[in-house]
Motif scaffolding. Structure first.
Motif, PDB file in Angstrom:
ATOM      1  N   GLY A  25       0.809  -1.225   0.000  1.00 34.69           N
ATOM      2  CA  GLY A  25       0.000   0.000   0.000  1.00 34.69           C
ATOM      3  C   GLY A  25       0.834   1.262   0.000  1.00 34.69           C
ATOM      4  O   GLY A  25       0.576   2.204  -0.747  1.00 34.69           O
ATOM      5  N   SER A  26       1.863   1.311   0.836  1.00 36.55           N
ATOM      6  CA  SER A  26       2.683   2.518   0.950  1.00 36.55           C
ATOM      7  C   SER A  26       3.852   2.526  -0.026  1.00 36.55           C
ATOM      8  O   SER A  26       4.591   3.508  -0.097  1.00 36.55           O
ATOM      9  CB  SER A  26       3.215   2.660   2.379  1.00 36.55           C
ATOM     10  OG  SER A  26       4.047   1.558   2.696  1.00 36.55           O
ATOM     11  N   LYS A  27       4.018   1.428  -0.757  1.00 32.75           N
ATOM     12  CA  LYS A  27       5.108   1.312  -1.732  1.00 32.75           C
ATOM     13  C   LYS A  27       6.480   1.509  -1.083  1.00 32.75           C
ATOM     14  O   LYS A  27       7.362   2.154  -1.631  1.00 32.75           O
ATOM     15  CB  LYS A  27       4.931   2.305  -2.887  1.00 32.75           C
ATOM     16  CG  LYS A  27       3.626   2.188  -3.612  1.00 32.75           C
ATOM     17  CD  LYS A  27       3.547   0.891  -4.366  1.00 32.75           C
ATOM     18  CE  LYS A  27       2.291   0.876  -5.212  1.00 32.75           C
ATOM     19  NZ  LYS A  27       1.856  -0.432  -5.570  1.00 32.75           N
ATOM     20  N   VAL A  65      15.618   2.304  -0.574  1.00 29.28           N
ATOM     21  CA  VAL A  65      16.511   3.197  -1.312  1.00 29.28           C
ATOM     22  C   VAL A  65      15.764   4.296  -2.074  1.00 29.28           C
ATOM     23  O   VAL A  65      16.313   5.355  -2.320  1.00 29.28           O
ATOM     24  CB  VAL A  65      17.433   2.413  -2.279  1.00 29.28           C
ATOM     25  CG1 VAL A  65      18.378   1.521  -1.499  1.00 29.28           C
ATOM     26  CG2 VAL A  65      16.641   1.605  -3.270  1.00 29.28           C
ATOM     27  N   TRP A  66      14.496   4.070  -2.437  1.00 30.27           N
ATOM     28  CA  TRP A  66      13.745   5.073  -3.187  1.00 30.27           C
ATOM     29  C   TRP A  66      13.259   6.209  -2.294  1.00 30.27           C
ATOM     30  O   TRP A  66      13.199   7.343  -2.707  1.00 30.27           O
ATOM     31  CB  TRP A  66      12.549   4.428  -3.893  1.00 30.27           C
ATOM     32  CG  TRP A  66      12.984   3.453  -4.941  1.00 30.27           C
ATOM     33  CD1 TRP A  66      13.493   3.742  -6.171  1.00 30.27           C
ATOM     34  CD2 TRP A  66      12.988   2.041  -4.825  1.00 30.27           C
ATOM     35  NE1 TRP A  66      13.809   2.587  -6.835  1.00 30.27           N
ATOM     36  CE2 TRP A  66      13.505   1.517  -6.034  1.00 30.27           C
ATOM     37  CE3 TRP A  66      12.608   1.149  -3.826  1.00 30.27           C
ATOM     38  CZ2 TRP A  66      13.647   0.158  -6.271  1.00 30.27           C
ATOM     39  CZ3 TRP A  66      12.750  -0.200  -4.063  1.00 30.27           C
ATOM     40  CH2 TRP A  66      13.267  -0.680  -5.267  1.00 30.27           C
ATOM     41  N   LYS A  67      12.870   5.881  -1.063  1.00 26.06           N
ATOM     42  CA  LYS A  67      12.337   6.909  -0.168  1.00 26.06           C
ATOM     43  C   LYS A  67      13.345   7.349   0.883  1.00 26.06           C
ATOM     44  O   LYS A  67      13.067   8.239   1.678  1.00 26.06           O
ATOM     45  CB  LYS A  67      11.062   6.400   0.503  1.00 26.06           C
ATOM     46  CG  LYS A  67       9.973   6.129  -0.524  1.00 26.06           C
ATOM     47  CD  LYS A  67       8.647   5.863   0.100  1.00 26.06           C
ATOM     48  CE  LYS A  67       7.657   5.643  -1.034  1.00 26.06           C
ATOM     49  NZ  LYS A  67       6.309   5.596  -0.639  1.00 26.06           N
ATOM     50  N   GLY A  68      14.498   6.702   0.923  1.00 29.16           N
ATOM     51  CA  GLY A  68      15.537   7.081   1.871  1.00 29.16           C
ATOM     52  C   GLY A  68      15.169   6.810   3.320  1.00 29.16           C
ATOM     53  O   GLY A  68      15.608   7.516   4.215  1.00 29.16           O
ATOM     54  N   VAL A  69      14.358   5.778   3.549  1.00 27.86           N
ATOM     55  CA  VAL A  69      13.901   5.442   4.891  1.00 27.86           C
ATOM     56  C   VAL A  69      14.677   4.216   5.372  1.00 27.86           C
ATOM     57  O   VAL A  69      14.931   3.290   4.613  1.00 27.86           O
ATOM     58  CB  VAL A  69      12.385   5.136   4.885  1.00 27.86           C
ATOM     59  CG1 VAL A  69      11.902   4.768   6.270  1.00 27.86           C
ATOM     60  CG2 VAL A  69      11.604   6.316   4.344  1.00 27.86           C
TER      61      VAL A  69
END
Length: 94
Positions: A25-27, A65-69
């Motif tokens: 859901g949150s990708k 890696v895409w959201k830096g989380v």
């Protein structure tokens, strides 16, 4: 947090190559990067009023890696003992 189920045998430590936990859901997808200090164990347990099970426990520090989380992912999977025969069959198919 739930109280730990009584262990009915020895805990086995497993060394996986890597782990990914995807949240559709949150990708967000947390993946181990390098030496994340991943823990992976399996142990037989007996929860009250349930058939014997194996608790598979995985914990790792993962990075999206895409959201830096970055976060610690902790997953417990409870598998009935008779389902483990299927995993043995997968090994035999190789």
């Amino acid at each position: 947090m739930k109280k730990l189920s009584p262990r009915t045998g020895d805990e086995v430590w497993i060394k996986p190559d890597y782990a990914i936990a995807r949240f559709m859901g949150s990708k967000v997808a947390f993946k181990t990067v390098g030496d994340s200090g991943m823990i992976c164990t399996a142990k037989p347990i007996q929860e009250r009023n349930r058939e014997p099970q194996v608790q598979l426990h995985v914990r790792f520090i993962g990075t999206d890696v895409w959201k830096g989380v970055k976060d610690t992912v902790d997953i417990d999977v409870y598998i009935p003992l008779d389902e483990w025969d299927k995993l043995i069959e997968v090994k035999r198919c190789q």
